[in-house]
Design an enzyme around this catalytic site. Sequence first.
Site, PDB file in Angstrom:
ATOM      1  CD  GLU A 340      -3.083   0.917   2.192  1.00 15.28           C
ATOM      2  OE1 GLU A 340      -4.133   0.330   1.874  1.00 15.28           O
ATOM      3  OE2 GLU A 340      -2.866   1.371   3.336  1.00 15.28           O
ATOM      4  CG  HIS A 371       5.733 -30.168   4.902  1.00 14.72           C
ATOM      5  ND1 HIS A 371       6.312 -31.415   4.825  1.00 14.72           N
ATOM      6  CD2 HIS A 371       6.237 -29.574   6.007  1.00 14.72           C
ATOM      7  CE1 HIS A 371       7.124 -31.577   5.856  1.00 14.72           C
ATOM      8  NE2 HIS A 371       7.103 -30.468   6.588  1.00 14.72           N
ATOM      9  CE  LYS A 480     -11.522   3.486   2.344  1.00 16.87           C
ATOM     10  NZ  LYS A 480     -10.949   4.290   3.451  1.00 16.87           N
TER      11      LYS A 480
END
Length: 485
Positions: A340, A371, A480
């Site tokens: 960011e 793994h 937004k």
Amino acid sequence: MVSSVVGDLERISEKVVNIISKKKNFIEKNNFIPVYHDNLVFDFSRQHINASILSKLIQLSEECGLRKKINGLFEGQGGSLHIQLRSQEKNSKKSDDELYLKINNEKKRMLAFATKVRSKKLKGWTGKPITNVIVLGLGGSVLGPKFVIESVDAEFKLTTTTLYFASNPDGFELKNTLLQSNPEKSLIIIQSKSLTTPELYLMFSQVKQWFEAHSCPKFKELNQMAVVTSNIELALKLGFLQDTVFWIPKFVGGRFSVWSSIGLPVAIAIGRNNYNSFLEGAADMDQHFLLEKASTNIPLLAALIAIWNQNFLKFKTQHVATYSSKLDFLIQYIQQLEMESLGKSLKTDGSPCLTETSAIVWGGSGIQGQHAYFQLLHQGTSIVPIDFYGLHPSYRVENRAEKKGHNFLCENLKVQADALAFGDPKNNFPGNRPSSIIWLKELSPSSLGGLMSLLEHKVFTMGILWGINPFDQPGVELGKKMLKK
């Protein structure tokens, strides 16, 4: 990056890449010893770097005006006030100014409220003491506090208050938290710099329904809620109580705000004295960054190595591997802090960036990754630099079984770093996979504060060298705005 040494570094990097392509090991020529500061150890001896390269990278930082920018940051001129939020007596040259007084007064208010919660003096609508705290927030409003609370050793908590975090508005995460909680004994903390994040209002509505379903009088619902925001006017307009609304400075990005009232959950978890130690640990690393010479300045070294890997060796991603379950929340914190802050394509003057900026940061538990995807890290066609984070072999573990587990993880971390660096050419493990190791000798509030401060200064340094502003996030704001339409 405008510097006379860029061309030199590009020519050197071509030679390094040529060595790697011929499956010759460049890393073995690196004889750097680890750098120590307080309870932190930084080992970069497995990077594609030598003394000559490091010297030119330091010169690059000097020619980019880093020293002047650092001084400006500590004087409150760097576009963010996070330095001034922690131990201001050390880091502010204007300790008596109006801003300092406001910051200090707000810290006192926040810590007094945290003490009230911890001491069970805060009561719910039926008179029962608050024992559960549910924190609603997203991104920087919660990732920093959540990392600290999950990571700090139990001996520093010493509280019977249980803290939960909820960030997903789909309802499932919060529903599970509410099922574990008694509404008569629960405090809701809403953390949002702007207080306009739509996801929060969906969770807020869910909480209000929960209170109502358990017969909480409507006029008392807000008595069990606190708000941390820079938008004080809106908080009061929505009906939240002035005594439980806490201010954070507008010019502090969420990912840099754990040192402000956003640290309220941390203060509730670890108490006033330990919270101050957390701030002091960060302030101590601030001083290290400000005063330490370049060759042993850990934030600067971490930033220069990242620049070298990203811009000169052309490694596009950065892996983060944690070798303690206590550190697993560090990955999300680093992802936001780096991507960011540094995921920008425009410089501060509005011109386009002509160099690559933020790497793609990804990662997970190292022991789990061994793994799963470590196969790619060892033998994949792309070289991925790795930052290993672990608890130092000297980390104090009293339980015998836990000591065995700790020793096993330390050994795995070192073996993986060595295997990636030096490989086994006879069996098609080419090596030459660069990595750094960051060891923590303890998980105290002070050491965690120091680590987070280190990471902030690393990001700040990279932003200066790229000519970008690490303290804004226009891409987040665009999303937004479009959602509101």
